[in-house]
Structures are given as C-alpha cells and as structure tokens.
Design a protein around this motif. Structure first.
Motif, PDB file in Angstrom:
ATOM      1  N   THR A   1       0.831  -1.196   0.000  1.00  0.00           N
ATOM      2  CA  THR A   1       0.000   0.000   0.000  1.00  0.00           C
ATOM      3  C   THR A   1       0.870   1.252   0.000  1.00  0.00           C
ATOM      4  N   ARG A   2       0.241   2.377  -0.264  1.00  0.00           N
ATOM      5  CA  ARG A   2       0.969   3.645  -0.204  1.00  0.00           C
ATOM      6  C   ARG A   2       1.456   3.927   1.211  1.00  0.00           C
ATOM      7  N   ALA A   3       0.645   3.564   2.197  1.00  0.00           N
ATOM      8  CA  ALA A   3       1.061   3.770   3.586  1.00  0.00           C
ATOM      9  C   ALA A   3       2.327   2.982   3.893  1.00  0.00           C
ATOM     10  N   ALA A   4       2.405   1.743   3.397  1.00  0.00           N
ATOM     11  CA  ALA A   4       3.602   0.930   3.618  1.00  0.00           C
ATOM     12  C   ALA A   4       4.809   1.543   2.919  1.00  0.00           C
ATOM     13  N   ALA A   5       4.606   2.056   1.708  1.00  0.00           N
ATOM     14  CA  ALA A   5       5.711   2.686   0.983  1.00  0.00           C
ATOM     15  C   ALA A   5       6.204   3.931   1.714  1.00  0.00           C
ATOM     16  N   ARG A   6       5.271   4.724   2.235  1.00  0.00           N
ATOM     17  CA  ARG A   6       5.674   5.916   2.991  1.00  0.00           C
ATOM     18  C   ARG A   6       6.421   5.522   4.258  1.00  0.00           C
ATOM     19  N   ARG A   7       5.946   4.479   4.928  1.00  0.00           N
ATOM     20  CA  ARG A   7       6.613   4.026   6.155  1.00  0.00           C
ATOM     21  C   ARG A   7       8.024   3.536   5.842  1.00  0.00           C
ATOM     22  N   ALA A   8       8.169   2.810   4.749  1.00  0.00           N
ATOM     23  CA  ALA A   8       9.498   2.333   4.361  1.00  0.00           C
ATOM     24  C   ALA A   8      10.434   3.499   4.085  1.00  0.00           C
ATOM     25  N   GLY A   9       9.917   4.527   3.411  1.00  0.00           N
ATOM     26  CA  GLY A   9      10.747   5.684   3.114  1.00  0.00           C
ATOM     27  C   GLY A   9      11.155   6.449   4.354  1.00  0.00           C
ATOM     28  N   ARG A  10      10.244   6.534   5.338  1.00  0.00           N
ATOM     29  CA  ARG A  10      10.537   7.280   6.565  1.00  0.00           C
ATOM     30  C   ARG A  10      11.420   6.503   7.521  1.00  0.00           C
ATOM     31  N   LEU A  11      11.130   5.204   7.670  1.00  0.00           N
ATOM     32  CA  LEU A  11      11.702   4.457   8.783  1.00  0.00           C
ATOM     33  C   LEU A  11      12.549   3.260   8.378  1.00  0.00           C
ATOM     34  N   GLY A  12      12.363   2.754   7.173  1.00  0.00           N
ATOM     35  CA  GLY A  12      12.945   1.464   6.841  1.00  0.00           C
ATOM     36  C   GLY A  12      14.337   1.521   6.247  1.00  0.00           C
ATOM     37  N   ASP A  13      15.043   0.420   6.385  1.00  0.00           N
ATOM     38  CA  ASP A  13      16.286   0.197   5.658  1.00  0.00           C
ATOM     39  C   ASP A  13      15.997  -0.451   4.310  1.00  0.00           C
ATOM     40  N   GLY A  14      14.766  -0.885   4.128  1.00  0.00           N
ATOM     41  CA  GLY A  14      14.362  -1.489   2.872  1.00  0.00           C
ATOM     42  C   GLY A  14      12.865  -1.669   2.851  1.00  0.00           C
ATOM     43  N   THR A  15      12.350  -2.083   1.703  1.00  0.00           N
ATOM     44  CA  THR A  15      10.923  -2.340   1.561  1.00  0.00           C
ATOM     45  C   THR A  15      10.727  -3.739   1.004  1.00  0.00           C
ATOM     46  N   PHE A  16       9.736  -4.424   1.528  1.00  0.00           N
ATOM     47  CA  PHE A  16       9.451  -5.805   1.143  1.00  0.00           C
ATOM     48  C   PHE A  16       8.143  -5.813   0.380  1.00  0.00           C
TER      49      PHE A  16
END
Length: 253
Positions: free
Chosen positions: A191-206
């Motif tokens: 989702t877009r929310a997951a993508a935003r969270r990955a950009g803010r907080l993540g070292d990567g996105t799954f």
C-alpha cells in the motif's frame, strides 16, 4: 543479485529436523537468506480479507496449519548454519511488546554471530487476530512507527530512554546489543502507507505481491545510515501477480 527462501517455516518445515535440513541445504546451495512468517493465532471463520490473494484467503483457504513463532524458529536454525541471513517476512510488530521484541531480536543477532538478522515488519491485516490478542486494530499504523523508534533506541543507546504514546522507558540497559547497534528493518506491504513508512523508517521495503518473485530492496538513507543497509535480496514466491492498491483502503494503516 542475491536469493532467499520465503515461507521457509511452513508446512513440513515447521518440524525441527526438516527445518535444519532445509536451512543447511539452502546455505550449501548459496542462498543468501531464509524468511519466516507470523500469525500468533488464526481465528476460525475470519472475515478480514487477505490482501495478497485473489480469493481473500491465506494458505489456500486453510485456517488450521502450523505457523511457528518466527524468532524461535530462526534461533533454532541459526545454530546449524554459519552465514545464512535470518529474515522475518513479516513480523506483525504492533501485536508485540516492543521492548521484549527488541531484546529477543538483539539476542538472536548476538547468538547468530552478528549482522545476520533482517527484521521484516508489517502492520498486519487480520483484525480478528488483533482482537484475540486484546490489541486495537485501528491504531496499528502509528503504533508500528513508534515501536520501530523505541526498538532502535534500545539497540543504539548505552542507557536507553524513550517517551511515546504507546511505550515509554527511562535509563534502561538492554543487553546484549546487536552488532553495530542496529538491526536492518525491512517494511512490508503493497500500500501507499507501507511505501511511505518504508521511506521514513525502513532500511528497505518488502513487496509481497510481485508476481513469482517477492523482493526486498534497500531504501535511500542519509550517509550515516548507508553502511547498515543490505544489498537487494529476492526470494521465491508462488503467488500470482496482484495489482498493487493505488487507493487507501479502510484497513490500511
């Protein structure tokens, strides 16, 4: 390009001897990583829609099948392997106590020799599971964000303090610390929310719905964090292609 095994803890590999056989064979064959899944409980007759299947049901519609605790399963195979990365895909973070989880993940990293754990996290989708655990489903998004920050404080500070809406602690020691004071966090979801969270907080996105392949890719980060980010890794998946959701759904967090 590096490859990993996904859904490794399911089916016959929920059993100890088979789990060790799989992990050792994967390492010998040159796989980079092995990944588990998580559900504490699967409520019978759940009505929540599984977002990564056209049928809206997980496990080919089955409800009663073994899903071992991911961190315990990974600790078990870690003792029988040397370099295989140990990944969760994903850990449902808002269902867990973040202080206890930070301790467990750091302990796994420490016992495995350091820099082997890849902590894939997600907000969850199964509302009935949250209800069974007594945890509000609606605030799982902000709860996840805060839990990530709290865990990183415990991993990186000599004497950790954190004050938030859902978790607070002051001047605590949490040992052992992970190697380098951090664990790579991979944010799951389509989702877009997951993508935003990955950009803010993540070292990567799954991305769990990328056709035959599920993959995690590194996110951009300030120079001070780039040395902690792992290269791209891909893992086998048998899923059919699912169109990513372009609009925010009622259950998105």
């Amino acid at each position: 390009m590096k490859f990993g095994l996904r859904y490794a803890s399911l089916g016959r590999y929920a059993n100890g001897p088979a789990a060790l056989e799989l992990a050792q064979a994967a390492e010998a064959a040159g796989f980079d990583s092995i990944w588990t899944v998580e559900h504490v409980v699967v409520p019978h007759g759940y009505q929540s829609r599984y977002p990564y299947s056209e049928t809206g049901r997980m496990g080919a519609g089955l409800e009663d099948f073994p899903i071992p605790d991911p961190l315990i399963w990974l600790a078990y195979i870690a003792a029988a392997t040397r370099s295989l990365k140990l990944g969760t895909a994903i850990l449902i973070l808002p269902q867990r106590n973040p202080v206890v989880t930070a301790k467990a993940v750091a302990t796994l990293d420490h016992l495995a020799g350091g820099r082997r754990v890849l902590l894939g996290i997600g907000v969850g989708w199964l509302a009935e599971e949250f209800a069974s655990l007594g945890i509000p489903f609606e605030d799982r998004g902000p709860r996840t964000d805060e839990y990530v920050a709290a865990m990183r404080a415990l991993w990186s500070q000599e004497r950790a303090s954190f004050a938030g809406r859902f978790v607070s602690f002051r001047d605590v020691f949490c040992r052992p610390l992970p190697a380098g004071g951090r664990i790579p966090i991979i944010v799951g979801g389509d989702t877009r929310a997951a993508a935003r969270r990955a950009g803010r907080l993540g070292d990567g996105t799954f991305r769990p719905a990328a056709g035959r392949w599920s993959c995690w890719t590194r996110c951009g980060a300030p120079p001070s964090r780039r040395d902690a980010i792992r290269p791209t890794s891909r893992s086998r998946s048998r899923r059919r292609p699912i169109r990513p959701r372009s609009r925010r759904s009622p259950g998105e967090a």
